[in-house]
Design a protein around this motif. Structure first.
Motif, PDB file in Angstrom:
ATOM      1  N   TYR A 807       1.002  -1.405   0.019  1.00  0.00           N
ATOM      2  CA  TYR A 807       0.098   0.087   0.132  1.00  0.00           C
ATOM      3  C   TYR A 807       0.616   1.492   0.061  1.00  0.00           C
ATOM      4  O   TYR A 807       0.661   2.191  -0.532  1.00  0.00           O
ATOM      5  N   ALA A 808       1.951   1.523   0.993  1.00  0.00           N
ATOM      6  CA  ALA A 808       3.092   2.112   0.834  1.00  0.00           C
ATOM      7  C   ALA A 808       3.475   2.754  -0.393  1.00  0.00           C
ATOM      8  O   ALA A 808       3.760   4.404  -0.827  1.00  0.00           O
ATOM      9  N   MET A 809       3.744   1.423  -1.027  1.00  0.00           N
ATOM     10  CA  MET A 809       4.534   1.664  -2.426  1.00  0.00           C
ATOM     11  C   MET A 809       3.658   1.722  -3.435  1.00  0.00           C
ATOM     12  O   MET A 809       3.747   2.934  -4.353  1.00  0.00           O
ATOM     13  N   ALA A 810       2.760   1.588  -3.437  1.00  0.00           N
ATOM     14  CA  ALA A 810       1.374   1.851  -4.282  1.00  0.00           C
ATOM     15  C   ALA A 810       1.393   3.057  -4.497  1.00  0.00           C
ATOM     16  O   ALA A 810       0.918   4.035  -5.288  1.00  0.00           O
ATOM     17  N   LEU A 811       1.082   4.122  -2.809  1.00  0.00           N
ATOM     18  CA  LEU A 811       0.516   5.371  -2.780  1.00  0.00           C
ATOM     19  C   LEU A 811       1.630   6.087  -3.215  1.00  0.00           C
ATOM     20  O   LEU A 811       2.053   7.121  -4.243  1.00  0.00           O
ATOM     21  N   LYS A 812       3.129   5.629  -3.087  1.00  0.00           N
ATOM     22  CA  LYS A 812       3.625   6.598  -3.316  1.00  0.00           C
ATOM     23  C   LYS A 812       4.469   6.414  -5.078  1.00  0.00           C
ATOM     24  O   LYS A 812       4.159   7.713  -5.925  1.00  0.00           O
ATOM     25  N   ASP A 813       3.746   5.693  -5.650  1.00  0.00           N
ATOM     26  CA  ASP A 813       3.414   5.440  -6.863  1.00  0.00           C
ATOM     27  C   ASP A 813       2.280   6.402  -8.289  1.00  0.00           C
ATOM     28  O   ASP A 813       2.749   6.701  -8.451  1.00  0.00           O
ATOM     29  N   THR A 814       1.403   5.821  -7.148  1.00  0.00           N
ATOM     30  CA  THR A 814       0.151   6.422  -7.763  1.00  0.00           C
ATOM     31  C   THR A 814       0.945   8.062  -7.422  1.00  0.00           C
ATOM     32  O   THR A 814       0.581   8.933  -8.210  1.00  0.00           O
ATOM     33  N   GLU A 815       1.108   8.715  -6.246  1.00  0.00           N
ATOM     34  CA  GLU A 815       1.401   9.839  -6.536  1.00  0.00           C
ATOM     35  C   GLU A 815       2.416  10.726  -7.341  1.00  0.00           C
ATOM     36  O   GLU A 815       2.235  11.700  -7.906  1.00  0.00           O
ATOM     37  N   GLU A 816       3.342   9.353  -7.279  1.00  0.00           N
ATOM     38  CA  GLU A 816       4.619   9.875  -8.451  1.00  0.00           C
ATOM     39  C   GLU A 816       4.354  10.363 -10.307  1.00  0.00           C
ATOM     40  O   GLU A 816       3.841  11.229 -11.458  1.00  0.00           O
ATOM     41  N   LYS A 817       2.366   9.606 -10.300  1.00  0.00           N
ATOM     42  CA  LYS A 817       2.263   9.468 -11.620  1.00  0.00           C
ATOM     43  C   LYS A 817       1.162  10.282 -11.622  1.00  0.00           C
ATOM     44  O   LYS A 817       0.839  10.680 -13.358  1.00  0.00           O
ATOM     45  N   ILE A 818       0.975  10.908 -11.231  1.00  0.00           N
ATOM     46  CA  ILE A 818      -0.496  11.889 -10.849  1.00  0.00           C
ATOM     47  C   ILE A 818       0.855  13.168 -10.968  1.00  0.00           C
ATOM     48  O   ILE A 818      -0.067  14.361 -11.622  1.00  0.00           O
ATOM     49  N   SER A 819       1.654  13.487 -10.492  1.00  0.00           N
ATOM     50  CA  SER A 819       2.882  14.301 -10.643  1.00  0.00           C
ATOM     51  C   SER A 819       3.111  14.855 -12.248  1.00  0.00           C
ATOM     52  O   SER A 819       3.762  15.728 -12.609  1.00  0.00           O
ATOM     53  N   ARG A 820       2.788  13.451 -12.840  1.00  0.00           N
ATOM     54  CA  ARG A 820       3.728  13.012 -13.859  1.00  0.00           C
ATOM     55  C   ARG A 820       2.662  13.297 -15.054  1.00  0.00           C
ATOM     56  O   ARG A 820       3.092  13.630 -15.825  1.00  0.00           O
ATOM     57  N   CYS A 821       1.352  12.936 -14.514  1.00  0.00           N
ATOM     58  CA  CYS A 821       0.068  13.534 -15.601  1.00  0.00           C
ATOM     59  C   CYS A 821      -0.158  14.640 -16.298  1.00  0.00           C
ATOM     60  O   CYS A 821      -0.229  15.094 -15.721  1.00  0.00           O
ATOM     61  N   PRO A 822      -0.153  14.250 -17.855  1.00  0.00           N
ATOM     62  CA  PRO A 822      -0.652  15.828 -18.214  1.00  0.00           C
ATOM     63  C   PRO A 822      -1.768  16.199 -17.859  1.00  0.00           C
ATOM     64  O   PRO A 822      -3.360  15.831 -17.689  1.00  0.00           O
ATOM     65  N   LYS A 823      -2.081  17.287 -17.767  1.00  0.00           N
ATOM     66  CA  LYS A 823      -3.233  18.440 -17.321  1.00  0.00           C
ATOM     67  C   LYS A 823      -4.591  18.174 -18.252  1.00  0.00           C
ATOM     68  O   LYS A 823      -5.804  18.075 -18.279  1.00  0.00           O
ATOM     69  N   ARG A 824      -4.318  17.514 -20.120  1.00  0.00           N
ATOM     70  CA  ARG A 824      -5.198  17.580 -20.167  1.00  0.00           C
ATOM     71  C   ARG A 824      -6.513  16.006 -20.113  1.00  0.00           C
ATOM     72  O   ARG A 824      -7.444  16.183 -20.779  1.00  0.00           O
ATOM     73  N   ARG A 825      -5.508  14.777 -20.030  1.00  0.00           N
ATOM     74  CA  ARG A 825      -6.294  13.678 -19.279  1.00  0.00           C
ATOM     75  C   ARG A 825      -6.183  14.293 -17.968  1.00  0.00           C
ATOM     76  O   ARG A 825      -6.222  12.960 -17.140  1.00  0.00           O
ATOM     77  N   ARG A 826      -7.766  14.611 -18.032  1.00  0.00           N
ATOM     78  CA  ARG A 826      -8.158  14.718 -16.277  1.00  0.00           C
ATOM     79  C   ARG A 826      -8.756  13.239 -16.743  1.00  0.00           C
ATOM     80  O   ARG A 826      -9.721  13.191 -14.912  1.00  0.00           O
ATOM     81  N   ASP A 827      -9.332  12.158 -17.118  1.00  0.00           N
ATOM     82  CA  ASP A 827     -10.227  11.119 -17.116  1.00  0.00           C
ATOM     83  C   ASP A 827      -8.998  10.310 -16.027  1.00  0.00           C
ATOM     84  O   ASP A 827      -9.365   9.802 -15.183  1.00  0.00           O
ATOM     85  N   ILE A 828      -7.382  10.454 -16.336  1.00  0.00           N
ATOM     86  CA  ILE A 828      -6.946   9.636 -15.784  1.00  0.00           C
ATOM     87  C   ILE A 828      -6.401  10.563 -14.752  1.00  0.00           C
ATOM     88  O   ILE A 828      -6.278   9.581 -13.393  1.00  0.00           O
ATOM     89  N   HIS A 829      -6.476  10.883 -14.198  1.00  0.00           N
ATOM     90  CA  HIS A 829      -6.399  12.109 -13.264  1.00  0.00           C
ATOM     91  C   HIS A 829      -7.115  11.827 -12.003  1.00  0.00           C
ATOM     92  O   HIS A 829      -6.420  11.552 -11.103  1.00  0.00           O
ATOM     93  N   GLU A 830      -8.437  12.029 -12.521  1.00  0.00           N
ATOM     94  CA  GLU A 830      -9.516  11.218 -11.422  1.00  0.00           C
ATOM     95  C   GLU A 830      -9.643  10.374 -11.277  1.00  0.00           C
ATOM     96  O   GLU A 830      -9.053   9.484 -10.406  1.00  0.00           O
ATOM     97  N   GLU A 831      -8.979   9.467 -12.262  1.00  0.00           N
ATOM     98  CA  GLU A 831      -8.747   7.623 -11.092  1.00  0.00           C
ATOM     99  C   GLU A 831      -8.239   7.501 -10.627  1.00  0.00           C
ATOM    100  O   GLU A 831      -7.717   6.703  -9.389  1.00  0.00           O
ATOM    101  N   LEU A 832      -6.603   8.166 -10.973  1.00  0.00           N
ATOM    102  CA  LEU A 832      -5.750   8.138  -9.905  1.00  0.00           C
ATOM    103  C   LEU A 832      -5.502   8.914  -8.496  1.00  0.00           C
ATOM    104  O   LEU A 832      -5.426   8.484  -7.653  1.00  0.00           O
TER     105      LEU A 832
END
Length: 1335
Positions: A807-832
């Motif tokens: 869970y800790a690593m998944a949370l860290k990995d998810t936060e990194e993906k959120i920081s790298r997620c393009p602003k135009r992909r709101r659908d992905i951002h919401e799922e993250l």
């Protein structure tokens, strides 16, 4: 006292009434007018309205009974409605589990037919009553949180070991373990349950729905449109797996969570309930209303300070009330609903329990005005209700419910007479009082209020995606530091609340350990001691019977509370008697183990069976301890005799009890968990002392030899324990080595002994199941603890299946993906963001739950308790050791607890609370090291299990730097003795652990032997990084020096030790080669074959043993090379030849191209991970380098000659070490250039440049010497070769038979056998043989 009933009358002879004021002063009975007013105020009508004085009937004690009968016969409107029989139910009015039919699978049903324990794969049972219309409810008290399906079924449902309630049509169930509902198919439903929860099962046959509640919270409708109609009736039913346990409440007790509109399956005793409430009201009126005789009027009194004060008018009034009230107080429903509720209301005003003496006064009244059997039954039901209420109360933020019930328990136990009765007959006999000392862990943090207590959560976040600890530990950020500190403050708030509950629990034990309440018989402490001993006996003798044992999680809490209470009394006695020992220096004196005053059942002693020790050491007992064993106990008895004597002793002990107590004991003989019921408790007494139970004790003379016999628990008195008038009690038979200083009260010594036994029985194992703190404080401690907090045992206990790390690593990995997620992909951002929320909630939940566990189980105070136990055991062992042969009487568990408590402190608490911070830590470590070093080879200890445990503990001790240094600090004499025992021949003893200890002392000094894990295993994840084998090398040069001195100075020790090492190496490596041949054959078969995992494990073990034996040989060659190279020693040449032979054998097997070893290693089978070229080849290389490079010229010459003379020597094997393949092999493998050959040059991280240079030098030397040897060797005829080995010329002739062989063969043979190879004649001597020149 006369028996009470409807016709009871009070004689005027005893209570004369008078209207004359002057006579009232004599009799104590008030005048007629005042008495009338008083009785009318006390005994009010059902509606509470009092008629005017002119219309009231004049009341006296003569007509009070008639008045009471009329009042109790009045019915209110609510009572009339209760009397209406509910329709829609079929079956007996008392609802129980149907143990006569409906069984599917083996179940253990309690004596009251309301509790059940699974004793098969998936057993099912139903109730005796069914319902076909209306709304009905029953409750299930969950005692274990495992696999169960609870609900309803019809008579037509057929269950088996695979299908239970909910798996068939017309059966419906809720499963809180898997959080699902079941009716043939299954879907998600409800919440997880935990031990201590209450499940309410509701069925509405008018609407056709079934629902469930958990601790009073509705889980919603589970099923609708259930089958109804003619012939359809539903029974309460359950299916549960092995060891799971529950208790049902169909209405025999008040429902904890009643639901409006739903009726319990069993009707409450409505008429009795109304009558009891009325009588309780009259009792309250007596307490509220006082009589002022002087003024002749009634006054209101302060109820909190009410006392009877011997007023006859009040006493007679109360006697009339209890005449009706007493029989009702024997019924469990009324005790729980009326009496317990009233007593709890008294304590609701707050303040200390001592501030409410009213409860003590009420208990005095009960003992005065009720029949003895009524008081007994009432107190039994009251304590059972309190225990049930305490255990099954939900956890609230302030723990108010638990505190409330514990306060009332304390108030009841403060009453001396009640306490002694409950101790003698209830607390350990009918119910397990240890439940009162347990604090359950909440499964749902939101319901327990942990979110409010710990609003900020924290967890370490320093692991890589592969689960490994990050090498670059970053500094803690300001935000992380604030979070961690806020989390710690929340934990402190939680700790303070839990400490309140723990303090109350300790108060209960202080009452039970009171030894000053001797009024009316034996003091409470001595009753407790006898019951506590029986409790330990049951848990010791029924370790395989899980339905009888006290759950280990209860034992852990009980142990800590008992330690606190014991130390309170111990230090209190120290304050009164300064000459005694303080609790900080507590120990158990050795005479307890042999004088028969304390029973250790059938527990093993260090020297074997007690009966054997009494026979073999009876003379030592007489001379050292002035103790004579009764001859009757020395007689050999068969088990049949033992059983007969035991039964007669038991019956005799029972016949000696008072008849009233015996009758009560018979009535209360249903032991078992209140909520985890059993069929009963085993009462077998298997001690060899059972043959002497019937013999009376005799007075002891001051100077005479003391004849002792083992006493049963029932036979012992306070005098047997504490002693008096020259009788030393438990301290009888003090050995001369014991100091004269008094220790403490003898009874406290027995409590201490019981605590140590309790730790051994189950506490240590339970601590090992909950390694919470390691991950909790990993970040703060900065210690390397990768994956320790991922162990599945942690999450089995908390009901969480996912790893915190994931869970800790998944949370860290998810936060990194959120920081790298393009602003135009709101659908992905919401799922993250959704994923981030889920992971955070999970970690918050676990963080709060683990904070609770850390506070209740792994706090600093709990660690200090275990440390105190460790020190007690160390001192006890030291005192016992001084007694010489009498040390053999000590029970094995003292050594076990010493080893296990240290292990717990090192592995389970640290690094939450560092062991190094404990007072006297270094000294304690050294004293424990001295015990291990001395006793692992102590001839007084005969048990193989305990000897193995001592050896393993010493092996673990030398793996860690801090504990190894402790071994080095013990006295030099003990160190040398330890090393001498380690160097004893390996035959006839378990040598693997001994060899492992020597290897650990060498690891870090050998050739290429500085690794923690093998090079080829670095990419794999270790199962447990805390294993001793995975610790960094920490060699001991001091102990190596002792070993070198012993081998050099003792000319008999070295040959016998090395001969045994070479023998074991030959065996281990031969077994390994044989096994890999079988594995290879199985792998080459065309049909699909699976190699037995056990065979793979044994194969890997043989390989590891071979490597470790080679390392010991390397260690020996390095520390004492003269053993092999100084040929003035009689066995040096032989040992060198044997060593060369084995080294060549290993090299040839491992280095041959496309050989068996290569093929098996390349298979990479699970279980054979440790089998590889590197560990075994570098070990052999280390020995060769030491013999051929790192010694003087003469030594090199001798070693070279012996090595080259061995017929198995192949230079190619030495060349293989540096990757020099032979020409034929290179030609054969030319088409596969990608194949890599083994070479020491590829392990530069593990082998130094200097070491590689030495290998090159050795290869060059052997190459040159082998060429010269080949050029100068003359051919030898076959008839001149040794007929045994055919490798060397004949050089020895035997006396007297004149047979011949080479010196190597005959010398090796004579080390183990004196018979001739050929004729079996006894060889008396060996002479050199030289072939005559003429021949």
């Amino acid at each position: 006292m006369t028996s009470k009933g409807a016709g009871t009358a009070f004689s005027r002879k005893n209570y004369r009434l008078s209207t004359e004021p002057e006579k009232s002063k004599v009799t104590g009975i008030v005048n007629s007018r005042l008495l009338n007013d008083y009785l009318h105020c006390v005994f009010t009508s059902a509606d509470g309205n009092q008629p005017a004085a002119a219309y009231r009937k004049h009341l006296t004690f003569q007509n009070l009974q008639e008045h009471l009968d009329r009042l109790l016969a009045e019915k209110s409107g609510s009572e009339d409605s209760r009397d209406q029989v509910a329709e829609g139910r079929l079956g007996p009015s008392t609802v129980v589990l149907d143990h006569t039919s409906g069984f599917e699978g083996l179940l253990l049903v309690d004596d009251d037919l309301l509790g059940v324990i699974g004793h098969s794969n998936f057993g099912s049972i139903r109730a005796t009553t069914c319902v076909y219309k209306g709304k009905w409810i029953y409750e299930v008290l969950i005692s274990s949180q495992g696999l169960m399906q609870i609900g309803w079924c019809t008579l037509n449902c057929k269950f088996n070991q695979e299908e239970g309630v909910g798996d068939t049509p017309d059966s419906y169930a809720y499963d809180g373990n898997r959080v699902r509902k079941w009716n043939v198919t299954t879907t998600n439903y409800g919440k997880s349950w935990a031990a201590g929860d209450i499940v309410s099962c509701l069925i509405d046959l008018d609407e056709g729905t079934i629902a469930f509640c958990l601790n009073g919270m509705s889980l919603g409708t589970a099923f609708d449109n259930i089958t109804r109609g003619a012939g359809m009736a539903y029974f309460p039913a359950i299916s549960l797996s092995f060891k799971e346990s529950v208790a049902f409440n169909f209405g025999s007790r008040p429902l904890r969570y009643p639901v409006e509109g739903y009726c319990p399956l069993q009707d409450p005793p409505a008429a009795d309930l109304v009558k009891a409430h009325k009588l309780l009201g009259y009792l309250k009126n007596v307490i509220h209303i006082g009589i002022d005789v002087t003024e002749g009027k009634l006054v209101e009194k302060d109820t909190s300070m009410w006392q009877l004060q011997g007023e006859p008018t009040v006493l007679i009034t109360l006697a009339h009330i209890f005449n009706y009230f007493s029989p009702l107080l024997c019924k469990v429903y009324l005790v729980e609903d009326v009496l317990m509720t009233f007593l709890l209301s008294i304590l609701e005003r707050g303040g200390a329990v001592e501030a409410h003496p009213l409860i003590q006064q009420l208990l005095d009244l009960m003992w005065l005005l009720m029949e003895e059997y009524e008081v007994h039954e009432c107190l039994k039901q009251l304590l059972m209700s309190l225990l049930r209420a305490y255990r099954f109360s939900p956890i609230v933020p302030d723990l108010g419910l638990q505190i409330h019930y514990l306060r009332l328990t304390i108030a009841v136990l403060k009453h001396e007479k009640s306490r002694k009765y409950l101790l003698s007959n209830v607390l350990f006999d009918v119910l397990r009082s240890v439940v009162f000392f347990y604090i359950k862990s909440p499964l749902r943090v939101e319901e327990a209020g942990l979110q409010e207590l710990i609003p900020t959560t924290w967890w370490p976040n320093r692991f890589t995606k592969e689960g490994k600890e990050s090498k670059d530990v970053k500094e803690e950020s300001a935000e992380e530091r604030l979070r961690r500190r806020a989390y710690e403050r929340g934990c402190q708030r939680l700790k303070k609340r839990i400490e309140v509950v723990e303090g109350l629990q300790v108060q209960i034990l202080k009452l039970l350990l009171n030894n000053k309440d001797r009024g009316g018989g034996e003091a409470s402490r001595y009753i407790f001691l006898n019951k506590f001993r029986k409790f330990l006996q049951e848990n010791a003798s029924n370790r395989g019977n899980l339905t009888v044992l006290c759950p280990p999680e209860y034992m852990v809490c009980f142990l800590h509370r008992l330690i606190a209470a014991l130390r309170f009394f111990w230090d209190g006695h120290k304050a009164k008697s300064p000459a005694t020992v303080s609790s900080e220096e507590a120990y158990v004196p050795p005479q307890l183990f042999y004088n028969g005053k304390v029973d250790y059942f059938d527990l093993q002693r260090l020297g074997g069976l007690l009966s054997h020790l009494k026979k073999t050491l009876k003379d030592d007992l007489a001379t050292k301890a002035n103790v004579l064993i009764d001859p009757a106990e020395l007689q050999a008895v068969t088990m049949d005799d033992l059983d007969e004597d035991e039964e007669s002793a038991t019956s005799a002990a029972q016949s000696q009890r008072p008849s009233a107590a015996l009758a009560i004991g018979g009535a209360l003989a249903r032991p078992g968990w209140l909520s985890s019921p059993t069929l009963g408790r085993a009462n077998r007494f298997l001690s060899t002392a059972a043959v002497s139970l019937m013999n009376p004790r005799r007075p002891l003379g001051a100077l005479e030899k003391i004849k002792v016999r083992t006493l049963s628990v029932e036979q012992r008195t306070e005098e047997d324990i504490e002693g008096s008038h020259g009788n030393e009690g438990l301290l009888l038979g003090k050995p001369p080595e014991e100091p004269d200083q008094p220790i403490t009260e003898n009874s406290l010594l027995e409590v201490l002994d019981g605590i140590i036994m309790m730790y051994n029985l189950s506490v240590h194992q339970q601590l090992g199941k909950l390694p919470w703190g390691i991950w909790l404080h990993a970040y703060m401690s900065r210690t390397k603890c990768p994956h320790l907090w991922l162990e599945s045992a942690v999450f089995q206990m908390v009901g969480v299946s996912d790893d915190v790390n994931e869970y800790a690593m998944a949370l860290k990995d998810t936060e990194e993906k959120i920081s790298r997620c393009p602003k135009r992909r709101r659908d992905i951002h919401e799922e993250l963001l959704k994923s981030q929320k889920v992971f955070s909630e999970k970690l918050n939940h676990l963080s709060r739950r683990l904070a609770w566990i850390n506070v209740t189980i792994y706090s600093k105070e709990k660690m200090q308790d275990i440390y105190w136990l460790l020190r007690v055991c160390i001192r006890t062992i030291e005192h016992g050791d001084r007694t010489g042969s009498l040390f053999a009487f000590m029970p094995e568990f003292y050594l076990s607890v010493a080893m296990n408590s240290y292990s717990a402190l090192k592995n389970y608490f640290s690094p939450v609370n560092s062991m190094e911070e404990l007072p006297g830590y270094e000294e304690t470590l050294m004293r424990l090291a001295a015990i291990l070093a001395k006793h692992f080879a102590d001839s007084r200890i005969v048990g193989t299990d305990i000897r193995d445990s001592l050896m393993q503990a010493l092996a673990s001790y030398v793996c860690y730097p801090h504990s190894l240094r402790a071994v080095e600090r013990i006295p030099e004499e003990q160190r040398i003795s330890m090393m001498k025992n380690l160097l004893a021949p390996y035959e006839q003893r378990p040598w693997a652990q001994t060899n492992w200890i020597l290897v650990r002392l060498w690891r870090g000094c050998g050739f290429g032997y500085r690794y923690t894990r093998l090079p080829h295993l670095l990419k794999t994840k270790p199962e447990d990084a805390s294993l001793p084998s995975l610790q960094k090398p920490c060699p001991s040069t001091l102990l190596q020096r002792h070993m070198a001195d012993l081998l050099s100075s003792d000319r008999d020790l070295a040959p016998s030790f090395l001969n045994s090492v070479l023998n074991q190496l030959n065996w281990a490596f031969s077994e390994f080669i044989g096994m890999i041949q079988e594995i290879q054959q199985a792998a080459e078969r065309l049909e699909r074959n699976f190699v037995d995992s056990r065979q793979l494990k044994v194969c890997a073990t043989c390989f590891d043993l071979s490597v470790s034996l080679l390392r010991v040989l390397e260690m020996t060659v390095t520390l004492a090379p003269e053993i092999f190279l100084d040929w003035n020693r009689p066995s040096s040449e032989l040992l060198l030849r044997r060593l060369a032979q084995l080294l060549n054998q290993v090299l040839n097997r491992v280095t041959a191209e496309r050989n068996l070893f290569d093929r098996v290693v390349n298979l990479r089978l699970p279980g054979l991970e440790s089998v590889d070229h590197y560990p075994i080849l570098v070990a052999v290389t280390g020995i060769l380098v030491r013999l051929l490079v790192d010694t003087d010229a003469q030594g090199v010459e001798r070693a070279t000659a012996v090595l080259l003379a061995d017929p198995c020597f192949q230079l190619r094997s030495i060349q293989y070490l540096l990757g020099h393949a032979e020409p034929s092999a290179l030609a054969a493998t030319a088409p596969a250039p990608e194949k890599r050959h083994f070479s020491l040059h590829t392990y530069t991280d593990y082998i130094s440049t200097e070491e590689l240079v030495k290998v090159d030098k050795m290869l060059n030397h052997l190459s040159e010497e082998s060429k010269q040897a080949a050029a100068t060797t003359l051919p030898t005829s076959e008839e001149d070769l040794c007929p045994i080995c055919y490798a060397h010329p004949i050089s020895a002739i035997f006396r007297p038979c004149s047979h011949k062989s080479c010196k190597a063969c005959i010398n090796q043979h004579l080390m183990n056998n004196k018979d001739c190879f050929f004729c079996k004649a006894t060889i008396t001597g060996v002479d050199d043989f030289t072939k005559p020149a003429s021949s």
